[in-house]
Design an enzyme around this catalytic site. Structure first.
Site, PDB file in Angstrom:
ATOM      1  N   ASP A 115       0.853  -1.197   0.000  1.00 48.21           N
ATOM      2  CA  ASP A 115       0.000   0.000   0.000  1.00 48.21           C
ATOM      3  C   ASP A 115       0.887   1.246   0.000  1.00 48.21           C
ATOM      4  O   ASP A 115       1.735   1.390   0.873  1.00 48.21           O
ATOM      5  CB  ASP A 115      -0.881  -0.040   1.255  1.00 48.21           C
ATOM      6  CG  ASP A 115      -1.994   0.992   1.196  1.00 48.21           C
ATOM      7  OD1 ASP A 115      -1.765   2.066   0.589  1.00 48.21           O
ATOM      8  OD2 ASP A 115      -3.066   0.737   1.737  1.00 48.21           O
ATOM      9  N   ASP A 151       3.970   0.598  -8.249  1.00 51.08           N
ATOM     10  CA  ASP A 151       3.551   1.382  -9.417  1.00 51.08           C
ATOM     11  C   ASP A 151       3.464   2.853  -9.021  1.00 51.08           C
ATOM     12  O   ASP A 151       3.062   3.687  -9.828  1.00 51.08           O
ATOM     13  CB  ASP A 151       2.171   0.923  -9.897  1.00 51.08           C
ATOM     14  CG  ASP A 151       1.122   1.185  -8.846  1.00 51.08           C
ATOM     15  OD1 ASP A 151       1.303   0.713  -7.702  1.00 51.08           O
ATOM     16  OD2 ASP A 151       0.129   1.882  -9.137  1.00 51.08           O
TER      17      ASP A 151
HETATM   18  C1  LIG Z   1      -1.708  -4.293  -2.641  1.00 54.24           C
HETATM   19  S1  LIG Z   1      -1.679  -5.947  -2.096  1.00 54.24           S
HETATM   20  C2  LIG Z   1      -0.299  -6.631  -2.999  1.00 54.24           C
HETATM   21  C3  LIG Z   1      -0.346  -8.130  -3.008  1.00 54.24           C
HETATM   22  C4  LIG Z   1       0.835  -8.820  -3.742  1.00 54.24           C
HETATM   23  N1  LIG Z   1       2.122  -8.479  -3.151  1.00 54.24           N
HETATM   24  C5  LIG Z   1       0.825  -8.470  -5.194  1.00 54.24           C
HETATM   25  O1  LIG Z   1       1.690  -7.710  -5.641  1.00 54.24           O
HETATM   26  O2  LIG Z   1      -0.075  -8.960  -5.903  1.00 54.24           O
HETATM   27  C6  LIG Z   1      -1.004  -5.786  -0.469  1.00 54.24           C
HETATM   28  C7  LIG Z   1      -1.189  -7.058   0.362  1.00 54.24           C
HETATM   29  O3  LIG Z   1      -0.461  -6.894   1.569  1.00 54.24           O
HETATM   30  C8  LIG Z   1      -1.293  -7.286   2.665  1.00 54.24           C
HETATM   31  N2  LIG Z   1      -0.814  -6.486   3.794  1.00 54.24           N
HETATM   32  C9  LIG Z   1      -0.903  -5.143   3.925  1.00 54.24           C
HETATM   33  N3  LIG Z   1      -0.314  -4.746   5.061  1.00 54.24           N
HETATM   34  C10 LIG Z   1       0.160  -5.874   5.660  1.00 54.24           C
HETATM   35  C11 LIG Z   1       0.869  -6.110   6.864  1.00 54.24           C
HETATM   36  N4  LIG Z   1       1.213  -5.095   7.670  1.00 54.24           N
HETATM   37  N5  LIG Z   1       1.191  -7.384   7.175  1.00 54.24           N
HETATM   38  C12 LIG Z   1       0.849  -8.421   6.366  1.00 54.24           C
HETATM   39  N6  LIG Z   1       0.167  -8.246   5.205  1.00 54.24           N
HETATM   40  C13 LIG Z   1      -0.171  -6.991   4.856  1.00 54.24           C
HETATM   41  C14 LIG Z   1      -2.691  -6.970   2.232  1.00 54.24           C
HETATM   42  O4  LIG Z   1      -3.634  -7.728   2.926  1.00 54.24           O
HETATM   43  C15 LIG Z   1      -2.625  -7.332   0.751  1.00 54.24           C
HETATM   44  O5  LIG Z   1      -2.925  -8.688   0.530  1.00 54.24           O
END
Ligand SMILES: C[S@@+](CC[C@H](N)C(=O)[O-])C[C@H]1O[C@@H](n2cnc3c(N)ncnc32)[C@H](O)[C@@H]1O
Length: 207
Positions: A115, A151
């Site tokens: 994120d 991105d």
């Molecule tokens: C934007 S998605 C990207 C997923 C994957 N890396 C991709 O590129 O397709 C971010 C993922 O990170 C997980 N996530 C966000 N913050 C996290 C945290 N502090 N610990 C573990 N997972 C986290 C979210 O649940 C989500 O599945």
């Protein structure tokens, strides 16, 4: 309620620490400290992990994801693909690298499309911060690597600045053809929308 052995085949692919308040030993980790272990922080639905684990069967992979539904999805996909070198840990990424993983146990840390927290007042929530980079350095083995993709240009600039200022890891070049590196679902989606993808690679005791 059943707290005993996993009752569905894919549940054995979930890594459930016996204790959440100490570093695991290498013997408790996939590969038992003998086989190179890579982690994907925030692995989402695991498209990257499934692909790379299929491609590199001689290495072990651990996905870290906080959402249970996604963890289960990755485990189910890995089970269907017959992968013996992939597990998923349902836990917060910073806690995992700070408190669960032992020193020098990981050969590559992947952080893909986290994120970007685009608003200035939310930048403090970005995962790439000096404390988390210090944890990454601690868990990386000698010559281990940290690989990052986004991105979001602002987040990319932020990463370059944090990494330059903390000087904990050495910047490395990364051409697309350097080694096999599958796209994530997010990456495919962003590319279809014509967005640019930024990547950065850093090494421990390299350079
Ligand atoms: C934007 S998605 C990207 C997923 C994957 N890396 C991709 O590129 O397709 C971010 C993922 O990170 C997980 N996530 C966000 N913050 C996290 C945290 N502090 N610990 C573990 N997972 C986290 C979210 O649940 C989500 O599945």
């Amino acid at each position: 309620m059943n707290f005993g052995a996993p009752n569905r085949a894919y549940e054995r692919l979930e890594l459930v620490p016996s204790d959440y308040f100490r570093h695991l030993t290498r013997a408790e980790l996939p590969g038992e400290g003998i086989v190179p272990l890579e982690i994907d922080l925030g692995c989402g639905d695991g498209s990257f992990l499934i692909d790379i684990a299929s491609h590199l069967p001689e290495r072990q992979f651990l996905g870290v994801e906080r959402l249970l539904g996604r963890v289960r999805k990755v485990a189910r996909k890995a089970e269907r693909a017959g992968l013996a070198n992939l597990q998923v840990l349902r836990l917060e990424s910073a806690y995992t690298i700070g408190w669960i993983l032992p020193d020098a146990c990981i050969s590559r840390v992947h952080l893909l499309f986290p994120d970007p927290w685009p608003k200035k007042r939310h930048h403090k929530n970005r995962f790439v911060q000096p404390d988390n980079i210090a944890s990454i350095k601690r868990i990386l083995s000698d010559r281990g690597e940290f690989l990052f993709k986004t991105d979001h240009e602002g987040y990319f600039e932020w990463v370059k600045e944090v990494m330059h200022e903390c000087k904990l890891l050495t910047p490395l070049g990364w051409e697309e053809s350097d080694f096999y590196y599958p796209e994530t679902d997010f990456e495919r989606q962003w590319k279809e929308e014509g967005r640019k993808i930024y990547r950065a690679r850093f090494g421990k005791n390299l350079g």
